[in-house]
Design a protein around this motif. Structure first.
Motif, PDB file in Angstrom:
ATOM      1  N   PHE A   7      28.280  41.127 -16.075  1.00  0.00           N
ATOM      2  CA  PHE A   7      27.198  41.467 -15.159  1.00  0.00           C
ATOM      3  C   PHE A   7      26.883  40.260 -14.273  1.00  0.00           C
ATOM      4  N   ASN A   8      26.309  40.536 -13.107  1.00  0.00           N
ATOM      5  CA  ASN A   8      25.937  39.461 -12.197  1.00  0.00           C
ATOM      6  C   ASN A   8      24.557  39.722 -11.622  1.00  0.00           C
ATOM      7  N   SER A   9      23.917  38.652 -11.218  1.00  0.00           N
ATOM      8  CA  SER A   9      22.656  38.731 -10.476  1.00  0.00           C
ATOM      9  C   SER A   9      22.792  37.803  -9.280  1.00  0.00           C
ATOM     10  N   TYR A  10      22.976  38.380  -8.102  1.00  0.00           N
ATOM     11  CA  TYR A  10      23.158  37.614  -6.865  1.00  0.00           C
ATOM     12  C   TYR A  10      21.840  37.453  -6.123  1.00  0.00           C
ATOM     13  N   ASP A  11      21.664  36.302  -5.508  1.00  0.00           N
ATOM     14  CA  ASP A  11      20.508  36.014  -4.670  1.00  0.00           C
ATOM     15  C   ASP A  11      21.017  35.290  -3.428  1.00  0.00           C
ATOM     16  N   PHE A  12      20.121  35.011  -2.491  1.00  0.00           N
ATOM     17  CA  PHE A  12      20.434  34.169  -1.337  1.00  0.00           C
ATOM     18  C   PHE A  12      19.456  33.007  -1.299  1.00  0.00           C
ATOM     19  N   LYS A  13      19.958  31.823  -0.970  1.00  0.00           N
ATOM     20  CA  LYS A  13      19.094  30.698  -0.641  1.00  0.00           C
ATOM     21  C   LYS A  13      18.967  30.655   0.875  1.00  0.00           C
ATOM     22  N   VAL A  14      17.740  30.836   1.383  1.00  0.00           N
ATOM     23  CA  VAL A  14      17.501  30.881   2.823  1.00  0.00           C
ATOM     24  C   VAL A  14      16.797  29.596   3.254  1.00  0.00           C
ATOM     25  N   VAL A  15      17.356  28.911   4.244  1.00  0.00           N
ATOM     26  CA  VAL A  15      16.738  27.734   4.839  1.00  0.00           C
ATOM     27  C   VAL A  15      16.315  28.115   6.253  1.00  0.00           C
ATOM     28  N   TYR A  16      15.049  27.854   6.582  1.00  0.00           N
ATOM     29  CA  TYR A  16      14.495  28.266   7.876  1.00  0.00           C
ATOM     30  C   TYR A  16      14.450  27.092   8.849  1.00  0.00           C
ATOM     31  N   LYS A  17      14.540  27.401  10.143  1.00  0.00           N
ATOM     32  CA  LYS A  17      14.444  26.373  11.173  1.00  0.00           C
ATOM     33  C   LYS A  17      13.010  25.871  11.317  1.00  0.00           C
ATOM     34  N   THR A  18      12.052  26.780  11.280  1.00  0.00           N
ATOM     35  CA  THR A  18      10.629  26.421  11.342  1.00  0.00           C
ATOM     36  C   THR A  18       9.906  27.117  10.191  1.00  0.00           C
ATOM     37  N   PRO A  19       8.810  26.541   9.695  1.00  0.00           N
ATOM     38  CA  PRO A  19       8.111  27.143   8.552  1.00  0.00           C
ATOM     39  C   PRO A  19       7.547  28.523   8.906  1.00  0.00           C
ATOM     40  N   VAL A  20       7.914  29.500   8.105  1.00  0.00           N
ATOM     41  CA  VAL A  20       7.457  30.886   8.280  1.00  0.00           C
ATOM     42  C   VAL A  20       7.303  31.503   6.893  1.00  0.00           C
ATOM     43  N   PHE A  68      16.650  42.846   1.754  1.00  0.00           N
ATOM     44  CA  PHE A  68      15.828  41.904   2.507  1.00  0.00           C
ATOM     45  C   PHE A  68      14.584  42.641   3.021  1.00  0.00           C
ATOM     46  N   TYR A  69      13.426  42.084   2.723  1.00  0.00           N
ATOM     47  CA  TYR A  69      12.175  42.621   3.245  1.00  0.00           C
ATOM     48  C   TYR A  69      11.561  41.582   4.192  1.00  0.00           C
ATOM     49  N   TYR A  70      11.575  41.889   5.491  1.00  0.00           N
ATOM     50  CA  TYR A  70      11.081  40.962   6.502  1.00  0.00           C
ATOM     51  C   TYR A  70       9.575  41.151   6.685  1.00  0.00           C
ATOM     52  N   PRO A  71       8.808  40.047   6.713  1.00  0.00           N
ATOM     53  CA  PRO A  71       7.371  40.158   7.007  1.00  0.00           C
ATOM     54  C   PRO A  71       7.130  40.686   8.423  1.00  0.00           C
ATOM     55  N   THR A  72       6.014  41.376   8.611  1.00  0.00           N
ATOM     56  CA  THR A  72       5.667  41.920   9.925  1.00  0.00           C
ATOM     57  C   THR A  72       5.534  40.822  10.969  1.00  0.00           C
ATOM     58  N   SER A  73       5.119  39.633  10.550  1.00  0.00           N
ATOM     59  CA  SER A  73       4.918  38.526  11.489  1.00  0.00           C
ATOM     60  C   SER A  73       6.205  38.079  12.178  1.00  0.00           C
ATOM     61  N   TYR A  74       7.380  38.478  11.669  1.00  0.00           N
ATOM     62  CA  TYR A  74       8.633  38.123  12.318  1.00  0.00           C
ATOM     63  C   TYR A  74       8.815  38.867  13.634  1.00  0.00           C
ATOM     64  N   PHE A  75       8.132  39.970  13.796  1.00  0.00           N
ATOM     65  CA  PHE A  75       8.349  40.831  14.950  1.00  0.00           C
ATOM     66  C   PHE A  75       7.184  40.631  15.925  1.00  0.00           C
ATOM     67  N   THR A  76       7.378  39.732  16.888  1.00  0.00           N
ATOM     68  CA  THR A  76       6.279  39.302  17.762  1.00  0.00           C
ATOM     69  C   THR A  76       6.452  39.737  19.204  1.00  0.00           C
ATOM     70  N   ASN A  77       7.539  40.421  19.514  1.00  0.00           N
ATOM     71  CA  ASN A  77       7.790  40.838  20.891  1.00  0.00           C
ATOM     72  C   ASN A  77       6.863  42.000  21.260  1.00  0.00           C
ATOM     73  N   PRO A  78       5.906  41.808  22.174  1.00  0.00           N
ATOM     74  CA  PRO A  78       4.923  42.868  22.457  1.00  0.00           C
ATOM     75  C   PRO A  78       5.513  44.078  23.174  1.00  0.00           C
ATOM     76  N   THR A  79       6.714  43.932  23.748  1.00  0.00           N
ATOM     77  CA  THR A  79       7.319  45.058  24.457  1.00  0.00           C
ATOM     78  C   THR A  79       8.258  45.862  23.574  1.00  0.00           C
ATOM     79  N   ALA A  80       8.489  45.386  22.359  1.00  0.00           N
ATOM     80  CA  ALA A  80       9.443  46.055  21.476  1.00  0.00           C
ATOM     81  C   ALA A  80       8.781  47.215  20.744  1.00  0.00           C
ATOM     82  N   THR A  81       9.591  48.159  20.316  1.00  0.00           N
ATOM     83  CA  THR A  81       9.081  49.304  19.570  1.00  0.00           C
ATOM     84  C   THR A  81       9.019  49.028  18.075  1.00  0.00           C
ATOM     85  N   TYR A  82       9.629  47.941  17.623  1.00  0.00           N
ATOM     86  CA  TYR A  82       9.556  47.612  16.212  1.00  0.00           C
ATOM     87  C   TYR A  82       8.320  46.757  15.963  1.00  0.00           C
ATOM     88  N   PRO A  83       7.855  46.585  14.707  1.00  0.00           N
ATOM     89  CA  PRO A  83       8.606  46.986  13.516  1.00  0.00           C
ATOM     90  C   PRO A  83       8.132  48.314  12.926  1.00  0.00           C
TER      91      PRO A  83
END
Length: 242
Positions: free
Chosen positions: A48-61, A101-116
């Motif tokens: 059996f395996n348990s896989y994860d990802f180590k994510v490094v961000y460019k700016t703190p979020v 992957f569950y992205y926080p709502t704060s990632y989607f900041t484009n006011p003209t976009a239809t997401y999230p």
């Protein structure tokens, strides 16, 4: 299916141990005394395996939440004896896993976009790996029918579900990673000698070296623009039979 496999593994193991008179006694009957003295021997493993990802961000979020699941492993083992206590081991195998992957709502900041919406914030990363580890096995002296060991080495992994050749990206709900990755690995296990076979449970950590992420075409993509690197991390639990 996972429960059935675990039950079968333990049934096989205890059946073999039950046939081994006094395996944990002071003066046990020595099983398969010369088996590991062969220059080259083979086996197979399930696990059996348990896989994860180590994510490094460019700016703190806020961190992307990653939901792990338990995957399945199956493969072959070839052991080449280098000297009495050191073997070179090759363990090609097939590994399947899923990460969400569950992205926080704060990632989607484009006011003209239809997401999230809910589908924008979720990315399912299904991975089917062909794993090629080359390891050194450092065994202790054998005590009766027990022999602990340490494992360490490097590996290359081919992700058959990488989507690397896809022209679509996250805007079309397609998460992409590179097909090949390299890793280093370390762990430990124990050889248990029964009358007819060697059973070797082991646990191992796997640590990705290179960045796996393929960025979206849009430089301002909310899914990839702030990720500096994405590297796999995993824990393997394997049950090897020789």
């Amino acid at each position: 299916m996972k429960k059935i496999i675990v039950i079968l593994l333990f049934a096989i193991t205890f059946n073999g141990l039950a046939q081994t008179k006094g395996i944990f006694s002071k003066d046990p009957i020595i099983n398969l005394e010369n088996f590991q003295k062969q220059k080259l021997y083979f086996g197979f493993y399930l696990g059996f395996n348990s896989y994860d990802f180590k994510v490094v961000y460019k700016t703190p979020v806020p961190d992307i939440a990653i939901k792990k699941s338990t995957g399945f492993n199956v493969g072959l083992v070839a052991d080449l004896k280098l000297q009495e206590y050191i073997d070179l081991r090759f363990e090609p195998g097939l590994y399947y896993t899923t990460r969400d992957f569950y992205y926080p709502t704060s990632y989607f900041t484009n006011p003209t976009a239809t997401y999230p919406n809910s589908s924008d914030k979720l990315r399912e990363v299904n991975s089917t790996y062909i794993h090629f580890p080359l390891l050194l096995k450092f065994s202790s002296a054998r005590t009766g029918n027990i022999r602990p060991y340490l494992l360490g080495g490097a590996s290359a992994t081919l992700n058959l579900s990488s989507n690397a050749k896809s022209v679509d990206d996250n805007l079309e709900q397609r998460f992409r990673v590179k097909p090949w990755t390299t890793n280093y690995e370390m762990g430990f296990g124990i050889d248990i000698f029964s009358e007819y076979f060697i059973f070797s449970p082991s646990i191992r950590g796997v640590f990705g070296i290179n960045d796996e992420l393929i960025r979206d075409k849009d430089p301002a993509s909310p899914w990839t623009s702030n990720i500096q690197s994405l590297k796999s991390r995993a824990v393997f639990i394997n049950f090897t039979f020789h």
